[in-house]
Write an enzyme that holds these catalytic residues in place. Sequence first.
Site, mmCIF file in Angstrom:
data_model
loop_
_atom_site.group_PDB
_atom_site.id
_atom_site.type_symbol
_atom_site.label_atom_id
_atom_site.label_comp_id
_atom_site.label_asym_id
_atom_site.label_seq_id
_atom_site.Cartn_x
_atom_site.Cartn_y
_atom_site.Cartn_z
ATOM 1 N N TYR A 45 44.752 41.464 39.057
ATOM 2 C CA TYR A 45 44.654 40.670 39.942
ATOM 3 C C TYR A 45 44.496 39.497 40.448
ATOM 4 C CZ TYR A 45 45.238 45.570 40.746
ATOM 5 O OH TYR A 45 45.644 46.920 40.591
ATOM 6 N N VAL A 46 43.565 38.664 39.705
ATOM 7 C CA VAL A 46 43.580 37.091 39.804
ATOM 8 C C VAL A 46 44.129 36.505 38.984
ATOM 9 C CG1 VAL A 46 41.681 35.333 39.856
ATOM 10 C CG2 VAL A 46 40.449 37.199 40.406
ATOM 11 N N THR A 99 34.416 35.600 38.089
ATOM 12 C CA THR A 99 33.055 35.079 38.561
ATOM 13 C C THR A 99 32.004 35.776 37.487
ATOM 14 O OG1 THR A 99 34.033 35.812 40.790
ATOM 15 C CG2 THR A 99 31.389 35.664 40.476
ATOM 16 N N ASN A 113 30.816 35.798 48.089
ATOM 17 C CA ASN A 113 30.879 37.929 48.261
ATOM 18 C C ASN A 113 30.021 38.350 48.870
ATOM 19 O OD1 ASN A 113 33.239 38.147 47.602
ATOM 20 N ND2 ASN A 113 33.035 38.060 45.305
ATOM 21 N N ALA A 114 28.595 37.492 48.330
ATOM 22 C CA ALA A 114 27.367 38.594 48.929
ATOM 23 C C ALA A 114 27.220 38.303 50.469
ATOM 24 C CB ALA A 114 26.246 37.851 48.553
ATOM 25 N N CYS A 127 35.247 43.303 43.591
ATOM 26 C CA CYS A 127 33.825 42.341 43.723
ATOM 27 C C CYS A 127 32.615 42.473 44.109
ATOM 28 C CB CYS A 127 34.560 40.949 44.193
ATOM 29 S SG CYS A 127 35.995 40.012 42.882
ATOM 30 N N PHE A 128 32.991 43.211 45.529
ATOM 31 C CA PHE A 128 31.660 43.039 46.104
ATOM 32 C C PHE A 128 30.147 43.792 45.590
ATOM 33 C CE2 PHE A 128 33.524 42.221 50.440
ATOM 34 C CZ PHE A 128 33.976 41.636 50.323
HETATM 35 C C1 UDX Z 1 38.415 40.334 37.392
HETATM 36 C C2 UDX Z 1 37.216 40.235 38.271
HETATM 37 O O1 UDX Z 1 37.170 41.750 39.439
HETATM 38 C C3 UDX Z 1 36.852 39.225 38.986
HETATM 39 O O2 UDX Z 1 35.353 39.491 39.362
HETATM 40 C C4 UDX Z 1 36.913 38.184 38.070
HETATM 41 O O3 UDX Z 1 36.359 37.637 38.657
HETATM 42 C C5 UDX Z 1 37.459 37.840 36.958
HETATM 43 O O4 UDX Z 1 38.366 39.641 36.436
HETATM 44 P P1 UDX Z 1 40.648 41.136 38.206
HETATM 45 O O5 UDX Z 1 42.082 40.132 37.905
HETATM 46 O O6 UDX Z 1 41.048 41.717 39.296
HETATM 47 O O7 UDX Z 1 39.770 39.678 37.838
HETATM 48 O O8 UDX Z 1 41.138 42.106 36.922
HETATM 49 P P2 UDX Z 1 41.045 42.195 35.675
HETATM 50 O O9 UDX Z 1 42.948 43.066 36.690
HETATM 51 O O10 UDX Z 1 41.339 44.154 35.156
HETATM 52 O O11 UDX Z 1 42.228 42.082 35.072
HETATM 53 C C6 UDX Z 1 41.964 41.011 33.512
HETATM 54 C C7 UDX Z 1 42.520 40.751 33.094
HETATM 55 O O12 UDX Z 1 41.494 40.092 31.573
HETATM 56 C C8 UDX Z 1 43.023 42.504 31.663
HETATM 57 O O13 UDX Z 1 44.128 42.264 32.082
HETATM 58 C C9 UDX Z 1 42.900 42.485 30.484
HETATM 59 O O14 UDX Z 1 43.740 42.572 29.584
HETATM 60 C C10 UDX Z 1 42.495 40.669 30.140
HETATM 61 N N1 UDX Z 1 41.319 40.787 29.079
HETATM 62 C C11 UDX Z 1 40.176 41.605 29.333
HETATM 63 C C12 UDX Z 1 41.899 39.798 27.822
HETATM 64 O O15 UDX Z 1 43.630 39.548 28.253
HETATM 65 N N2 UDX Z 1 41.078 39.914 27.208
HETATM 66 C C13 UDX Z 1 40.484 40.833 26.868
HETATM 67 O O16 UDX Z 1 39.408 39.921 26.256
HETATM 68 C C14 UDX Z 1 39.428 40.940 27.983
HETATM 69 C C1 UDX Z 2 37.157 39.896 48.096
HETATM 70 C C2 UDX Z 2 36.741 38.384 48.953
HETATM 71 O O1 UDX Z 2 37.573 38.527 50.590
HETATM 72 C C3 UDX Z 2 37.381 37.655 47.942
HETATM 73 O O2 UDX Z 2 37.274 36.216 48.705
HETATM 74 C C4 UDX Z 2 36.886 37.748 46.515
HETATM 75 O O3 UDX Z 2 37.736 36.628 45.622
HETATM 76 C C5 UDX Z 2 37.532 38.421 46.623
HETATM 77 O O4 UDX Z 2 36.498 40.107 46.716
HETATM 78 P P1 UDX Z 2 38.715 42.070 48.431
HETATM 79 O O5 UDX Z 2 37.951 42.357 47.816
HETATM 80 O O6 UDX Z 2 40.027 41.680 47.914
HETATM 81 O O7 UDX Z 2 38.447 40.220 48.655
HETATM 82 O O8 UDX Z 2 38.742 41.754 49.569
HETATM 83 P P2 UDX Z 2 37.896 42.015 51.000
HETATM 84 O O9 UDX Z 2 39.419 41.844 52.348
HETATM 85 O O10 UDX Z 2 37.035 41.333 51.131
HETATM 86 O O11 UDX Z 2 37.199 43.640 51.393
HETATM 87 C C6 UDX Z 2 36.546 44.358 50.744
HETATM 88 C C7 UDX Z 2 36.010 45.076 51.251
HETATM 89 O O12 UDX Z 2 35.405 44.775 52.305
HETATM 90 C C8 UDX Z 2 37.681 46.680 51.636
HETATM 91 O O13 UDX Z 2 36.997 47.639 51.945
HETATM 92 C C9 UDX Z 2 37.507 46.578 53.331
HETATM 93 O O14 UDX Z 2 38.416 47.256 53.777
HETATM 94 C C10 UDX Z 2 36.143 46.165 53.367
HETATM 95 N N1 UDX Z 2 36.366 45.139 54.976
HETATM 96 C C11 UDX Z 2 36.763 44.664 54.954
HETATM 97 C C12 UDX Z 2 35.363 46.142 55.627
HETATM 98 O O15 UDX Z 2 34.958 48.019 55.815
HETATM 99 N N2 UDX Z 2 34.985 45.493 56.564
HETATM 100 C C13 UDX Z 2 35.407 43.825 57.315
HETATM 101 O O16 UDX Z 2 35.369 43.858 58.807
HETATM 102 C C14 UDX Z 2 36.044 44.002 56.006
#
Ligand code: UDX
Ligand code: UDX
Length: 462
Positions: free
Chosen positions: A17-18, A134, A226-227, A278-279
Amino acid sequence: MPKKTENKNILCIGAGYVGGPTMAMIAKKCPDRKVTVVDINADRIKAWQSDKLPIYEPGLAEVVSETLNRNLFFSTDIDKAIEEADIIFVAVNTPTKTFGEGAGRAADLQYWEKTARQIKRCAKSDKIVVEKSTLPVRTAAAMRRVLSEGANGVNFEVLSNPEFLAEGTAIRDLEMPDRVLVGSAETPSGLAAREAVVDVYASWIPRERILTTNVWSSELSKIAANAFLAQRISSINALSELCEKTGANVSEVARAVGADSRIGPRFLKAGVGFGGSCFKKDILNLVYMCESEGLTEAADYWRSVVDMNEHQKNRFVKTMLRAMFNTVAGKRIALLGFAFKADTSDTRESPAISVAKLLVEEHAQVVVSDPHAIENAKRDLAGLEEFVTYERDPYKAVEGADAVAVLTDWSEYKNIDWQKVYDLMRKPAFVFDGRNFLGHAKLYSMGFHVYAIGIEPKSHFY
Ligand code: UDX
Ligand code: UDX
């Protein structure tokens, strides 16, 4: 003469996702750079190269199709990609440790370390290694140690460039971020690497929005941001309970509080609890870091943000139970929305998972509906097939249901034909608005018993 772009080849390890959206945006904005994204998961890589991307994110498909095989490439050949790259972003996942020291709180850095070792093994020239994931503060120091011992004369600079995008708005966040943060060592080689990474973003982001710091500040700032965001949600959710007891309306309170320019209106929406990958993970990581430094009070303070969130999810189901005469056994309950927020297929840490499981414990018949997250929901609730079914069409999901719980703020649920929903349901018909975004007075006038968060229930029974 135009400035020659040094460090042209960009690699990202981790196509999640990132990594995926971020690199697609860099490829779009820097057409003169080759951007490669690799992952150990071959299915994921294949999906990125197909018409059906592995994640749903508005606007993402357009950016990928514009850049795919032009200057954006997906591959599973990680070794070769490392060899060719100048700047290597690492965006592999850093889940909460489930075993050993720090289990349930500390970040599990095994994928990161494994990736660092792979970079060291394959690199034949100097590399800038960028933490996109992160990570706990001072991870870069550990990584530098892993990378530098036995590096055969190759130099590595480890930088921190955390990603602040939120899912559902990733493309907008990447295109117009509030800020980009680049942390580096403040040595000549660290500063040169910093400039190389800043250069990438400066292709489309005004320089004054690109903040530079030392590595530790950058690592900690991401967790701190995030916190803070999560803390606001837990604060308003804590008030929502008091509102329900006193007749105050949490939405009105949030509006009044958020109108103070020192506080601001965003992230003050009460609901069934925050989700997302993340949170919770990052706060638990912060708690662990505080504990490791002997900072008990600080650890307790941040832990309470997560505890409050758990309480809010449990409380939501308790309200459902109480409203429905203390039993939901055998009752059909439609969950509208399973994603952790609107406009994403992601269900990681979604409050809907907890709500569904708690209802199953009460022997309810749960029907899960969601426009994009049903496949993920099936994985999250595997083994509960006796009690859980899935229905993409919300009208079919609510047919014969005793209650509807709206758990994701998809706009299609706001605009659904609620009269039709009411007609299809068994009576008395209950609606539980976990996102406080439906028109409660209208629903009540249709005959629903309406329960929202932080607002007095509107029930026809009293
Ligand atoms: C995640 C976390 O949610 C975020 O907090 C952190 O900062 C970065 O990793 P996200 O992109 O949402 O972010 O994770 P995910 O969708 O699980 O993607 C990670 C990818 O890394 C997966 O596709 C996984 O297959 C890959 N991976 C993992 C590798 O390519 N090599 C590894 O050794 C482990
Ligand atoms: C969060 C941070 O916003 C982003 O900067 C970081 O990189 C990854 O973590 P994300 O988790 O994708 O992003 O979504 P976010 O919009 O922050 O929402 C997180 C959760 O909080 C969701 O479940 C959302 O529904 C909830 N939320 C958000 C509330 O319940 N109330 C609010 O007012 C805002």
